[in-house]
Write a protein that holds these residues in place. Sequence first.
Motif, PDB file in Angstrom:
ATOM      1  N   GLU A 191       0.822  -1.211   0.000  1.00  0.00           N
ATOM      2  CA  GLU A 191       0.000   0.000   0.000  1.00  0.00           C
ATOM      3  C   GLU A 191       0.856   1.262   0.000  1.00  0.00           C
ATOM      4  O   GLU A 191       1.828   1.369   0.739  1.00  0.00           O
ATOM      5  N   ASP A 192       0.505   2.211  -0.839  1.00  0.00           N
ATOM      6  CA  ASP A 192       1.139   3.516  -0.839  1.00  0.00           C
ATOM      7  C   ASP A 192       0.392   4.396   0.155  1.00  0.00           C
ATOM      8  O   ASP A 192      -0.796   4.701  -0.021  1.00  0.00           O
ATOM      9  N   ALA A 193       1.075   4.808   1.212  1.00  0.00           N
ATOM     10  CA  ALA A 193       0.422   5.523   2.312  1.00  0.00           C
ATOM     11  C   ALA A 193      -0.186   6.845   1.846  1.00  0.00           C
ATOM     12  O   ALA A 193      -1.299   7.207   2.248  1.00  0.00           O
ATOM     13  N   ALA A 194       0.536   7.570   1.005  1.00  0.00           N
ATOM     14  CA  ALA A 194       0.039   8.866   0.543  1.00  0.00           C
ATOM     15  C   ALA A 194      -1.227   8.697  -0.296  1.00  0.00           C
ATOM     16  O   ALA A 194      -2.190   9.465  -0.162  1.00  0.00           O
ATOM     17  N   ALA A 195      -1.227   7.683  -1.161  1.00  0.00           N
ATOM     18  CA  ALA A 195      -2.408   7.432  -1.983  1.00  0.00           C
ATOM     19  C   ALA A 195      -3.589   7.012  -1.123  1.00  0.00           C
ATOM     20  O   ALA A 195      -4.733   7.423  -1.360  1.00  0.00           O
ATOM     21  N   ARG A 237      -9.660   0.414  -1.310  1.00  0.00           N
ATOM     22  CA  ARG A 237      -8.284   0.371  -0.822  1.00  0.00           C
ATOM     23  C   ARG A 237      -7.322  -0.167  -1.877  1.00  0.00           C
ATOM     24  O   ARG A 237      -6.131   0.181  -1.867  1.00  0.00           O
ATOM     25  N   GLN A 238      -7.839  -1.019  -2.781  1.00  0.00           N
ATOM     26  CA  GLN A 238      -6.926  -1.604  -3.768  1.00  0.00           C
ATOM     27  C   GLN A 238      -6.388  -0.565  -4.750  1.00  0.00           C
ATOM     28  O   GLN A 238      -5.378  -0.797  -5.421  1.00  0.00           O
ATOM     29  N   GLN A 239      -7.021   0.611  -4.817  1.00  0.00           N
ATOM     30  CA  GLN A 239      -6.507   1.662  -5.694  1.00  0.00           C
ATOM     31  C   GLN A 239      -5.180   2.221  -5.191  1.00  0.00           C
ATOM     32  O   GLN A 239      -4.432   2.828  -5.969  1.00  0.00           O
ATOM     33  N   ALA A 240      -4.883   2.022  -3.913  1.00  0.00           N
ATOM     34  CA  ALA A 240      -3.620   2.503  -3.331  1.00  0.00           C
ATOM     35  C   ALA A 240      -2.522   1.449  -3.378  1.00  0.00           C
ATOM     36  O   ALA A 240      -1.409   1.701  -2.913  1.00  0.00           O
ATOM     37  N   LEU A 241      -2.816   0.285  -3.947  1.00  0.00           N
ATOM     38  CA  LEU A 241      -1.831  -0.796  -3.981  1.00  0.00           C
ATOM     39  C   LEU A 241      -0.965  -0.739  -5.240  1.00  0.00           C
ATOM     40  O   LEU A 241      -1.414  -0.284  -6.302  1.00  0.00           O
ATOM     41  N   GLN A 244       8.355   1.804  -8.007  1.00  0.00           N
ATOM     42  CA  GLN A 244       8.222   3.198  -7.593  1.00  0.00           C
ATOM     43  C   GLN A 244       6.779   3.628  -7.824  1.00  0.00           C
ATOM     44  O   GLN A 244       6.289   3.569  -8.960  1.00  0.00           O
ATOM     45  N   PRO A 245       6.055   4.040  -6.783  1.00  0.00           N
ATOM     46  CA  PRO A 245       4.671   4.484  -6.991  1.00  0.00           C
ATOM     47  C   PRO A 245       4.627   5.795  -7.758  1.00  0.00           C
ATOM     48  O   PRO A 245       5.520   6.643  -7.611  1.00  0.00           O
ATOM     49  N   LEU A 246       3.594   5.966  -8.587  1.00  0.00           N
ATOM     50  CA  LEU A 246       3.411   7.183  -9.374  1.00  0.00           C
ATOM     51  C   LEU A 246       2.140   7.879  -8.915  1.00  0.00           C
ATOM     52  O   LEU A 246       1.070   7.268  -8.853  1.00  0.00           O
ATOM     53  N   VAL A 247       2.256   9.153  -8.609  1.00  0.00           N
ATOM     54  CA  VAL A 247       1.121   9.922  -8.095  1.00  0.00           C
ATOM     55  C   VAL A 247       0.067  10.108  -9.187  1.00  0.00           C
ATOM     56  O   VAL A 247       0.384  10.409 -10.337  1.00  0.00           O
ATOM     57  N   ASN A 248      -1.199   9.933  -8.799  1.00  0.00           N
ATOM     58  CA  ASN A 248      -2.324  10.192  -9.700  1.00  0.00           C
ATOM     59  C   ASN A 248      -2.895  11.562  -9.336  1.00  0.00           C
ATOM     60  O   ASN A 248      -3.558  11.724  -8.323  1.00  0.00           O
ATOM     61  N   ALA A 297      -6.327   5.974  -8.316  1.00  0.00           N
ATOM     62  CA  ALA A 297      -5.518   4.783  -8.542  1.00  0.00           C
ATOM     63  C   ALA A 297      -4.054   5.148  -8.748  1.00  0.00           C
ATOM     64  O   ALA A 297      -3.706   5.900  -9.662  1.00  0.00           O
ATOM     65  N   VAL A 298      -3.182   4.621  -7.886  1.00  0.00           N
ATOM     66  CA  VAL A 298      -1.763   4.904  -7.975  1.00  0.00           C
ATOM     67  C   VAL A 298      -1.155   4.119  -9.140  1.00  0.00           C
ATOM     68  O   VAL A 298      -1.573   3.004  -9.441  1.00  0.00           O
TER      69      VAL A 298
END
Length: 420
Positions: free
Chosen positions: A91-95, A115-119, A125-129, A134-135
Amino acid sequence: MQAEIIAVGTEILLGQITNTNSTHIARGLAELGIDSYYQTVVGDNPQRLSAVIEIAAQRNDLVILTGGLGPTADDLTKQTLAHYLNVPLVEDAAAMQKITDWFAKNEQVMTANNRQQALYPQGAQPLVNHNGMAVGAFYQSSDSADFLLLPGPPRELAVMFDREAKPKLAAAYGDQAQIYSRVMRFYGITESALATKLQPLIDNQTAVTIAPYAKTNEVTLRLSAQAKTESAAKAAIDQVDQQIKALIGRYFYGYGDDNSLVNVVVKQLIDANLSITAAESLTAGLFQSTLGSVSGVSAVFPGGFVTYANEVKHQLVNVPQDIIDTDGVVSEATAKAMALGAQQQLQTDVAVSFTGVAGPDKLEGQPAGTVWLGLAYRQQAPIAQQFHFAGGRQRIRQRSVMAGLDLLRHALAADSTLKK
């Protein structure tokens, strides 16, 4: 460096939506110097998606997946990719905070599937939406292809790809020679005639690729060169540009993907401080409406006339009745009289006139597509030119407008008193 774009979504396969995402991504890849030889569309099916990922990873250095990152049951792209990579989703905490805040602000209950949209796959490397929830993710592998995960909605994808993904791709593959392009625009020549005249250049393409494209009422050429620096690519493109102009320069009117003949002509009029009006019969105001689509045209366009009926041609722009009676309305004499009358009525520098047969029936014994354009240019005697256009009624009217713009463009180009 080679990439493949995989668009995920049954709605694309069914033709319910157009796959604009792959177009946007492909252009961005070209700018980065990343080759893209394959584009695939697959439905929301994990087995088929797995098979497509396997094939793409074997033949490419980078695999880009777009779509299927949302909260619904058919959004399985990141889960399928994680299974292929044999890594868990994290999980991306910021997302996650962004999703939680959105539901709280809008006073809605957040269901578990949101919640799965933050996974995203572990190790990526996570990319900001910036336009959604959805990350995205950029996963670099030491022994396989790299993967880029992007959302499906175009307004989310475009911003994420441009602002988040492209800088990471540039950093990862920065040693790639980049592709630089220039678009040349032509009017008055068909794609086949243009290609025939340029065939020797096209056949001997080396450093610069020449790609013709037929557009509505015009043709474009995209000149592309791959080089380490923009200046090197520009030098190569400049040379081919000049060779093309030497062969078909009279049809060339400007540069750019988003340019148009009306933009060029209006800019020329504004730069020369020449006012314009028009008297339109078969086009019924379409020429003036086209002028009005360009911002700033009010500086040179005070207004004009729609003279559809014969008596209105006489009433509004003073076409002599004896010309209408003797020559008819679909004639050189009427076109000249309409242009001169409009120019005199509004005291403009330029006036263009349109008279003819839009169809489907004949008029004055002349078939549909017979068109006369008139031009009154400054203090010169008015001129007129005849055209024979094919197509339906609206097509004939549109082609008449383009021909009118081109007639004016050539008059402006031939005016030796104007700054070039």
